[in-house]
Write a protein that holds these residues in place. Structure first.
Motif, PDB file in Angstrom:
ATOM      1  N   LEU A  21       0.828  -1.201   0.000  1.00  0.00           N
ATOM      2  CA  LEU A  21       0.000   0.000   0.000  1.00  0.00           C
ATOM      3  C   LEU A  21       0.865   1.255   0.000  1.00  0.00           C
ATOM      4  N   THR A  24       2.498   2.157  -3.490  1.00  0.00           N
ATOM      5  CA  THR A  24       1.594   2.271  -4.635  1.00  0.00           C
ATOM      6  C   THR A  24       2.115   3.272  -5.668  1.00  0.00           C
ATOM      7  N   TRP A  26       0.733   5.586  -8.187  1.00  0.00           N
ATOM      8  CA  TRP A  26      -0.569   6.155  -8.499  1.00  0.00           C
ATOM      9  C   TRP A  26      -0.646   6.590  -9.951  1.00  0.00           C
ATOM     10  N   ARG A  44      -6.862   7.445  -2.640  1.00  0.00           N
ATOM     11  CA  ARG A  44      -5.715   7.721  -1.755  1.00  0.00           C
ATOM     12  C   ARG A  44      -6.163   7.775  -0.293  1.00  0.00           C
ATOM     13  N   THR A  46      -8.816   6.425   1.034  1.00  0.00           N
ATOM     14  CA  THR A  46      -9.263   5.111   1.491  1.00  0.00           C
ATOM     15  C   THR A  46      -8.070   4.213   1.793  1.00  0.00           C
ATOM     16  N   VAL A  47      -7.015   4.323   1.006  1.00  0.00           N
ATOM     17  CA  VAL A  47      -5.802   3.547   1.270  1.00  0.00           C
ATOM     18  C   VAL A  47      -5.185   3.951   2.603  1.00  0.00           C
ATOM     19  N   TRP A  50      -6.977   2.119   5.083  1.00  0.00           N
ATOM     20  CA  TRP A  50      -6.628   0.696   5.071  1.00  0.00           C
ATOM     21  C   TRP A  50      -5.307   0.460   5.805  1.00  0.00           C
ATOM     22  N   VAL A 254      -4.208  -2.090  -4.094  1.00  0.00           N
ATOM     23  CA  VAL A 254      -4.973  -0.901  -4.464  1.00  0.00           C
ATOM     24  C   VAL A 254      -5.841  -1.209  -5.687  1.00  0.00           C
ATOM     25  N   LEU A 257      -8.728  -3.140  -4.301  1.00  0.00           N
ATOM     26  CA  LEU A 257      -9.608  -2.231  -3.580  1.00  0.00           C
ATOM     27  C   LEU A 257     -10.464  -1.424  -4.552  1.00  0.00           C
TER      28      LEU A 257
END
Length: 373
Positions: A21, A24, A26, A44, A46-47, A50, A254, A257
């Motif tokens: 995570l 990542t 992006w 971003r 939400t990660v 997480w 990700v 997700l």
């Protein structure tokens, strides 16, 4: 015949998830909200949640419910088995869908098995049996091809027979809205009733069937047409090339997700702007985590690849339908395929009713089965 099961994800897998995570890469993005898919900035955030997510707490919640595995037709089947203390409890077979898991039933198992604790009558009690669909969650590895809805239904009947239940109800949403009626059609002498929610199929209409619709059904049709036009890309990919799409999902948490989060945005209560407005984010992340830790992006998508056509003639088994916002169900069409004895339409909730409106779903299940016990 049955092996006790506990969820126990190695700490190394949790640490690796967090490393991935943080690392990542992006994508570049264009201005806009959800029309092109999950917005980068939203994902971003939400990660970040997480990364803070307490998986062990959800493991504890899951492990508070007795769980087992067994082998049926060469396939490992995992299932929750929550028995009620009420002597007259009716066995109830719950089937989840994609992108769901048995974790979505955590809010309904208590009220179903122990109704008096939740303000209902003891006579409303159920024993709950909730299997993980083959290739989903802890029903892994997927042993071979050919696990379509009909084969799953046959496996569920075998499971209930092994458990000693010769008279039971079946309930399900999404995948469960296909499998549960098949269980009734294959075992009409055992299934006392089938309760459904969360079907997403475009209405199976013939000439004239969509004329003179009520305002409510016109709105359902418009939503179904919008979904068919802009929201079925995932299904096309999973039903044609599930292995190819799985590489990105299995290698990137990700990616997994976003793939699931998009469905929670599109299929939950339209009155809720964001997925976590409809479903508690912790519960949503628990569900995604199960897909990640079990590495089931390919095997869960396989069900779309295997799907076929099945008998649609009414089985004679009483069937109840709970219709929530985003469900395109129309009574005059569904009654051709089911022996409908119960129909309720709700203005709150959505496709994931067990998570979005567990109180409404439980009450509807109780009401439907009261006359069938």
């Amino acid at each position: 015949m049955f092996s006790p099961f506990r969820v126990d994800v190695p700490q190394g897998a949790i640490d690796e998830l967090r490393q991935r995570l943080r690392a990542t890469r992006w994508p570049r993005s264009l201005p806009g909200e959800w029309e092109r898919g999950v917005p980068v900035e939203y994902l971003r955030g939400t990660v970040e949640r997480w990364l803070e997510f307490d998986w062990r707490a959800w493991e504890t919640r899951l492990n508070a419910i007795p769980q087992y595995t067994t082998e049926i037709d060469g396939q490992t089947i995992h299932f929750l088995h929550a028995r009620s203390t009420e002597p007259a409890a009716v066995p109830l077979l719950l089937t989840h869908g994609w992108p769901g898991s048995v974790a979505e039933f955590l809010e309904v198992i208590g009220p179903l098995t122990d109704p008096t604790r939740y303000g209902a009558e003891a006579t409303d009690a159920f024993h709950v049996i909730a299997p993980s669909v083959p290739g989903h969650g802890f029903s892994v590895p997927l042993a071979e091809s050919g696990w379509d809805h009909l084969r799953i239904a046959r496996a569920w009947i075998e499971l209930m027979e092994r458990l000693g239940y010769d008279r039971y109800g079946a309930q399900g949403g999404d995948t469960g809205s296909v499998v549960s009626p098949l269980v009734g059609r294959l075992a009409p002498d055992r299934v006392i009733g089938v309760h459904l929610n969360g079907g997403l199929a475009f209405p199976a209409a013939g000439p004239g069937d969509l004329d003179d619709l009520s305002a409510t059904d016109q709105a359902k049709l418009a939503s179904a047409e919008q979904l068919r036009a802009t929201g079925t890309g995932y299904a096309v990919l999973q039903s044609t090339k599930p292995q190819t799409v799985s590489f990105g999902l299995s290698d990137s948490p990700v990616g997994q997700l976003a793939w699931i989060l998009e469905k929670f945005h599109d299929w939950t209560d339209p009155a809720r702007a964001l997925p976590e407005d409809a479903v508690a984010l912790g519960h949503l992340l628990a569900n995604v985590s199960i897909y990640w830790f079990t590495n089931t992006s390919a095997t869960s998508a396989n069900l779309y690849y295997e799907s076929g056509t099945y008998p649609t003639a009414p089985s004679g088994v009483p069937t109840g339908v709970a219709v929530f916002p985003t469900d395109p169900a129309m009574r005059h069409l569904l009654e051709r395929e089911h022996h409908l004895t119960h129909w309720t339409e709700y203005s709150r909730g959505g496709h994931f009713a067990a998570l979005e409106a567990p109180d409404l779903l439980v009450d509807d299940i109780r009401t439907f089965f009261r006359g069938l016990r």
